[in-house]
Every structure is written in structure tokens, then in C-alpha cells.
Scaffold this motif. Structure first.
Motif, PDB file in Angstrom:
ATOM      1  N   HIS A  11      -8.782  -1.410   2.318  1.00  0.00           N
ATOM      2  CA  HIS A  11      -7.892  -0.827   3.292  1.00  0.00           C
ATOM      3  C   HIS A  11      -8.905   0.140   4.218  1.00  0.00           C
ATOM      4  O   HIS A  11      -9.889   0.397   3.659  1.00  0.00           O
ATOM      5  CB  HIS A  11      -6.946   0.312   2.684  1.00  0.00           C
ATOM      6  CG  HIS A  11      -5.883  -0.421   1.647  1.00  0.00           C
ATOM      7  ND1 HIS A  11      -5.022  -1.149   2.379  1.00  0.00           N
ATOM      8  CD2 HIS A  11      -5.751  -0.351   0.292  1.00  0.00           C
ATOM      9  CE1 HIS A  11      -3.962  -1.736   1.247  1.00  0.00           C
ATOM     10  NE2 HIS A  11      -4.738  -1.158   0.247  1.00  0.00           N
ATOM     11  N   THR A  12      -8.558   0.294   5.529  1.00  0.00           N
ATOM     12  CA  THR A  12      -9.295   1.242   6.350  1.00  0.00           C
ATOM     13  C   THR A  12      -9.000   2.472   5.830  1.00  0.00           C
ATOM     14  O   THR A  12      -8.098   2.901   5.070  1.00  0.00           O
ATOM     15  CB  THR A  12      -8.716   0.912   7.713  1.00  0.00           C
ATOM     16  OG1 THR A  12      -7.566   1.362   7.986  1.00  0.00           O
ATOM     17  CG2 THR A  12      -9.162  -0.417   8.129  1.00  0.00           C
ATOM     18  N   THR A  13      -9.876   3.442   6.345  1.00  0.00           N
ATOM     19  CA  THR A  13      -9.616   4.991   6.152  1.00  0.00           C
ATOM     20  C   THR A  13      -8.305   5.359   6.643  1.00  0.00           C
ATOM     21  O   THR A  13      -7.710   6.198   5.834  1.00  0.00           O
ATOM     22  CB  THR A  13     -10.745   5.704   6.560  1.00  0.00           C
ATOM     23  OG1 THR A  13     -11.985   5.164   6.092  1.00  0.00           O
ATOM     24  CG2 THR A  13     -10.819   7.219   6.331  1.00  0.00           C
ATOM     25  N   ALA A  14      -7.895   5.002   7.781  1.00  0.00           N
ATOM     26  CA  ALA A  14      -6.642   5.237   8.415  1.00  0.00           C
ATOM     27  C   ALA A  14      -5.669   4.899   7.613  1.00  0.00           C
ATOM     28  O   ALA A  14      -4.800   5.587   7.527  1.00  0.00           O
ATOM     29  CB  ALA A  14      -6.634   4.842   9.926  1.00  0.00           C
ATOM     30  N   GLU A  15      -5.514   3.504   7.185  1.00  0.00           N
ATOM     31  CA  GLU A  15      -4.374   3.213   6.496  1.00  0.00           C
ATOM     32  C   GLU A  15      -4.533   3.838   4.899  1.00  0.00           C
ATOM     33  O   GLU A  15      -3.116   4.260   4.556  1.00  0.00           O
ATOM     34  CB  GLU A  15      -4.712   1.684   5.906  1.00  0.00           C
ATOM     35  CG  GLU A  15      -4.631   0.711   7.033  1.00  0.00           C
ATOM     36  CD  GLU A  15      -5.165  -0.773   6.880  1.00  0.00           C
ATOM     37  OE1 GLU A  15      -4.876  -1.734   7.332  1.00  0.00           O
ATOM     38  OE2 GLU A  15      -5.915  -0.895   5.950  1.00  0.00           O
ATOM     39  N   VAL A  16      -5.463   4.368   4.308  1.00  0.00           N
ATOM     40  CA  VAL A  16      -5.486   5.066   3.029  1.00  0.00           C
ATOM     41  C   VAL A  16      -4.780   6.362   3.486  1.00  0.00           C
ATOM     42  O   VAL A  16      -4.006   6.907   2.726  1.00  0.00           O
ATOM     43  CB  VAL A  16      -6.869   5.345   2.512  1.00  0.00           C
ATOM     44  CG1 VAL A  16      -6.860   6.281   1.262  1.00  0.00           C
ATOM     45  CG2 VAL A  16      -7.363   3.751   1.941  1.00  0.00           C
ATOM     46  N   ALA A  17      -5.190   6.922   4.536  1.00  0.00           N
ATOM     47  CA  ALA A  17      -4.607   8.287   4.964  1.00  0.00           C
ATOM     48  C   ALA A  17      -3.358   8.241   5.302  1.00  0.00           C
ATOM     49  O   ALA A  17      -2.465   9.047   4.595  1.00  0.00           O
ATOM     50  CB  ALA A  17      -5.327   8.770   6.411  1.00  0.00           C
ATOM     51  N   TYR A  22      -1.938  11.939   4.150  1.00  0.00           N
ATOM     52  CA  TYR A  22      -2.975  12.814   4.499  1.00  0.00           C
ATOM     53  C   TYR A  22      -3.455  12.461   6.101  1.00  0.00           C
ATOM     54  O   TYR A  22      -2.937  11.438   6.523  1.00  0.00           O
ATOM     55  CB  TYR A  22      -4.159  12.616   3.424  1.00  0.00           C
ATOM     56  CG  TYR A  22      -4.278  13.136   2.174  1.00  0.00           C
ATOM     57  CD1 TYR A  22      -2.996  13.750   1.679  1.00  0.00           C
ATOM     58  CD2 TYR A  22      -5.252  12.579   1.425  1.00  0.00           C
ATOM     59  CE1 TYR A  22      -3.152  14.218   0.451  1.00  0.00           C
ATOM     60  CE2 TYR A  22      -5.223  12.975  -0.003  1.00  0.00           C
ATOM     61  CZ  TYR A  22      -4.095  13.707  -0.473  1.00  0.00           C
ATOM     62  OH  TYR A  22      -4.088  13.937  -1.886  1.00  0.00           O
ATOM     63  N   GLY A  23      -4.006  13.524   6.663  1.00  0.00           N
ATOM     64  CA  GLY A  23      -4.524  13.303   7.728  1.00  0.00           C
ATOM     65  C   GLY A  23      -5.944  12.460   7.684  1.00  0.00           C
ATOM     66  O   GLY A  23      -6.377  12.391   6.838  1.00  0.00           O
ATOM     67  N   LEU A  24      -6.255  11.952   8.997  1.00  0.00           N
ATOM     68  CA  LEU A  24      -7.592  11.088   8.992  1.00  0.00           C
ATOM     69  C   LEU A  24      -8.478  11.996   8.728  1.00  0.00           C
ATOM     70  O   LEU A  24      -9.433  11.503   7.794  1.00  0.00           O
ATOM     71  CB  LEU A  24      -7.461  10.136  10.406  1.00  0.00           C
ATOM     72  CG  LEU A  24      -8.674   9.592  10.478  1.00  0.00           C
ATOM     73  CD1 LEU A  24      -8.604   8.364   9.296  1.00  0.00           C
ATOM     74  CD2 LEU A  24      -8.779   8.846  11.614  1.00  0.00           C
ATOM     75  N   SER A  25      -8.524  13.143   9.270  1.00  0.00           N
ATOM     76  CA  SER A  25      -9.810  13.753   8.769  1.00  0.00           C
ATOM     77  C   SER A  25      -9.968  14.326   7.606  1.00  0.00           C
ATOM     78  O   SER A  25     -11.260  14.308   7.025  1.00  0.00           O
ATOM     79  CB  SER A  25     -10.065  15.277   9.660  1.00  0.00           C
ATOM     80  OG  SER A  25      -8.839  16.003   9.753  1.00  0.00           O
TER      81      SER A  25
END
Length: 69
Positions: A11-17, A22-25
Motif C-alpha cells: 500500500h501507499t502511505t496515503a492508502e494506509v492513512a 489517520y491524516g497523511l502527515s
């Protein structure tokens, strides 16, 4: 005729967020600090599904230990 379902390998970081709510940051911070493991793929970070599960399980164990103390 049978059909084959291809499951996501990472997964990408955005998908995991989004998965964690959670927020992306916050998710990027968790990745950069090693709280959630990841690999670097070119300019991007990729996270294996089992690493997301490990993170959630670790949080659950910590919460259970706090409640039982």
C-alpha cells in the motif's frame, strides 16, 4: 471459467492513512520514525499489509497491558 483475484501486495502511505483513519502527515511521521515499517521504492514509500497489521496489533497489545495494570 474461473477468475483470479489479484490481491494488493503493498500500500501507499496515503492508502494506509485512509485504512487507519489517520491524516497523511501522521502516517508519514509513523513511517519515518519506524513505527510502521516501509520500503523505499524509487521516490515512494510502500507498506506491506502485514506491516500495517503489526502496527495495529502492537497498539492493541499496549492498550491491553495498560488496562490490565
Amino acid at each position: 471459467m474461473t477468475s483470479t483475484v489479484i490481491e494488493r501486495k503493498w500500500h501507499t502511505t496515503a492508502e494506509v492513512a485512509q485504512m487507519l483513519g489517520y491524516g497523511l502527515s501522521k502516517t508519514k511521521t509513523l513511517v519515518l520514525t519506524g513505527e510502521i515499517r516501509s520500503i523505499k521504492d524509487g521516490r515512494n514509500r510502500r507498506i506491506l499489509p502485514r506491516w500495517v497489521d503489526e502496527y495495529v496489533e502492537r497498539l492493541a497489545r499496549e492498550a491491553e497491558m495498560e488496562w490490565s495494570a
